[in-house]
Design a protein around this motif. Sequence first.
Motif, mmCIF file in Angstrom:
data_model
loop_
_atom_site.group_PDB
_atom_site.id
_atom_site.type_symbol
_atom_site.label_atom_id
_atom_site.label_comp_id
_atom_site.label_asym_id
_atom_site.label_seq_id
_atom_site.Cartn_x
_atom_site.Cartn_y
_atom_site.Cartn_z
ATOM 1 N N THR A 144 12.619 5.428 -4.523
ATOM 2 C CA THR A 144 11.502 4.959 -3.060
ATOM 3 C C THR A 144 9.940 5.231 -3.967
ATOM 4 O O THR A 144 8.971 4.726 -3.642
ATOM 5 C CB THR A 144 11.234 5.875 -2.014
ATOM 6 N N SER A 145 9.958 5.820 -5.297
ATOM 7 C CA SER A 145 8.727 6.131 -5.887
ATOM 8 C C SER A 145 8.234 4.570 -6.288
ATOM 9 O O SER A 145 6.718 4.410 -6.288
ATOM 10 C CB SER A 145 8.937 6.817 -7.084
ATOM 11 N N ASN A 146 8.909 3.786 -6.700
ATOM 12 C CA ASN A 146 8.408 2.429 -7.217
ATOM 13 C C ASN A 146 7.058 2.304 -7.760
ATOM 14 O O ASN A 146 6.195 1.702 -7.225
ATOM 15 C CB ASN A 146 8.594 1.597 -5.786
ATOM 16 N N GLY A 147 6.993 2.732 -8.966
ATOM 17 C CA GLY A 147 5.817 2.693 -9.599
ATOM 18 C C GLY A 147 4.770 3.578 -9.358
ATOM 19 O O GLY A 147 3.663 3.512 -9.852
ATOM 20 N N HIS A 148 4.959 4.616 -8.494
ATOM 21 C CA HIS A 148 4.112 5.773 -7.903
ATOM 22 C C HIS A 148 3.391 6.229 -9.314
ATOM 23 O O HIS A 148 2.042 6.156 -9.350
ATOM 24 C CB HIS A 148 4.776 6.736 -7.174
ATOM 25 N N GLU A 265 -3.291 7.338 -4.169
ATOM 26 C CA GLU A 265 -2.420 6.398 -4.418
ATOM 27 C C GLU A 265 -1.662 6.318 -2.972
ATOM 28 O O GLU A 265 -1.194 5.096 -2.769
ATOM 29 C CB GLU A 265 -1.637 6.778 -5.523
ATOM 30 N N ALA A 266 -1.233 7.487 -2.482
ATOM 31 C CA ALA A 266 -0.521 7.476 -1.364
ATOM 32 C C ALA A 266 -1.246 6.803 -0.261
ATOM 33 O O ALA A 266 -0.470 6.155 0.572
ATOM 34 C CB ALA A 266 -0.329 8.869 -0.906
ATOM 35 N N MET A 267 -2.503 6.768 -0.044
ATOM 36 C CA MET A 267 -3.191 6.135 0.925
ATOM 37 C C MET A 267 -3.469 4.673 0.709
ATOM 38 O O MET A 267 -3.469 3.938 1.934
ATOM 39 C CB MET A 267 -4.557 6.931 1.206
ATOM 40 N N SER A 268 -3.465 4.375 -0.529
ATOM 41 C CA SER A 268 -3.548 2.908 -0.816
ATOM 42 C C SER A 268 -2.452 2.086 -1.058
ATOM 43 O O SER A 268 -2.439 0.856 -1.046
ATOM 44 C CB SER A 268 -4.444 2.739 -2.099
ATOM 45 N N LEU A 277 -4.848 1.798 3.779
ATOM 46 C CA LEU A 277 -6.170 2.369 4.038
ATOM 47 C C LEU A 277 -7.234 1.523 3.049
ATOM 48 O O LEU A 277 -6.745 1.223 1.913
ATOM 49 C CB LEU A 277 -6.426 3.567 3.924
ATOM 50 N N THR A 278 -8.332 1.184 3.553
ATOM 51 C CA THR A 278 -9.525 0.535 2.794
ATOM 52 C C THR A 278 -10.043 1.586 1.755
ATOM 53 O O THR A 278 -10.015 2.828 2.238
ATOM 54 C CB THR A 278 -10.235 -0.043 3.699
ATOM 55 N N PRO A 279 -10.616 1.179 0.930
ATOM 56 C CA PRO A 279 -11.272 2.358 -0.029
ATOM 57 C C PRO A 279 -12.466 3.068 1.045
ATOM 58 O O PRO A 279 -12.445 4.313 0.513
ATOM 59 C CB PRO A 279 -12.129 1.274 -0.989
ATOM 60 N N ARG A 280 -13.068 2.488 1.843
ATOM 61 C CA ARG A 280 -14.144 3.305 2.631
ATOM 62 C C ARG A 280 -13.177 4.284 3.383
ATOM 63 O O ARG A 280 -13.698 5.496 3.694
ATOM 64 C CB ARG A 280 -14.658 2.470 3.535
#
Length: 285
Positions: A144-148, A265-268, A277-280
């Motif tokens: 599930t990491s998939n490139g994390h 990374e987790a939020m994006s 989530l957006t950068p802001r």
Amino acid sequence: MSYVVVMGDDPAGRDLVATSLRDAGYPIVLAHLDEPPSALLADEGIELAVCRADSPGSPALSLLETVRRLRPGLPAVLVTHALTELDVSGSPPPELVSEPFAPEELARAAARALGRLVQEAPPGHADTTLVGLLANAIETRKPTSNGHSERLASIAVDLAEALGLRDAAVATVRTGAMLHDVGYIGIPEQILLKPGALEPEEGAVMRTHTVVGDQLLAPLAELAAARPIVRSHHERWDGHGYPDGLAGESIPLAARIVAVADGIEAMSAHRSYRTTLTPREIVRE
């Protein structure tokens, strides 16, 4: 791609060893005793030989010794119930695992043996090969990491460069980011891959991955600079993190960078239970 070649005196014993390593995330190639060693070594990606042998002079042990004569310096792990009876030639000496073995014990022996690459290979080659193999093991261990790790490493490098760190420090941040979850190799699968919430005692085991990862890297001198990242990337500024309860600037800077990158990374990244989530929004968090 790098591989681990597994050989054994009987298919059942060989396959048990191979399954344990595959479950730990190591890419596996099975060796057959009637296969010419030169053909086995035709694959330049083989970086580690693991042998399950029954007794002195066994066919698998003979194959291991021949392979190591053809590929000097190839790291090896010997799995056997006859540790006191076997004398394996070749340098470096193999890591020894006594049967019956725990899967985590075998995975750690493989990681220690791979440390020989760092000591024997040309500068710059060994650590790159080893980091790639261990990073692949992490991803395979937890699909599930998939490139994390790659995404996190890219973000961490950007942060390190923005902070004005020197090139060597940036390289350490990248290596530590790639290997930050290497301790997953030692976490039982039923906990690591559990789909729901962890029970308190399971959460405690999961949190040991920081210490397990630090211990896995301990024999690897060329990766020493990455160990504080692996151990401390779950510490928190307020001292409520783990494993050591460090706070503020007592947390290594590289570990703080990787912790921030991990959150970004987790939020994006896309998650089934929430939108990206957006950068802001990430900055607000």
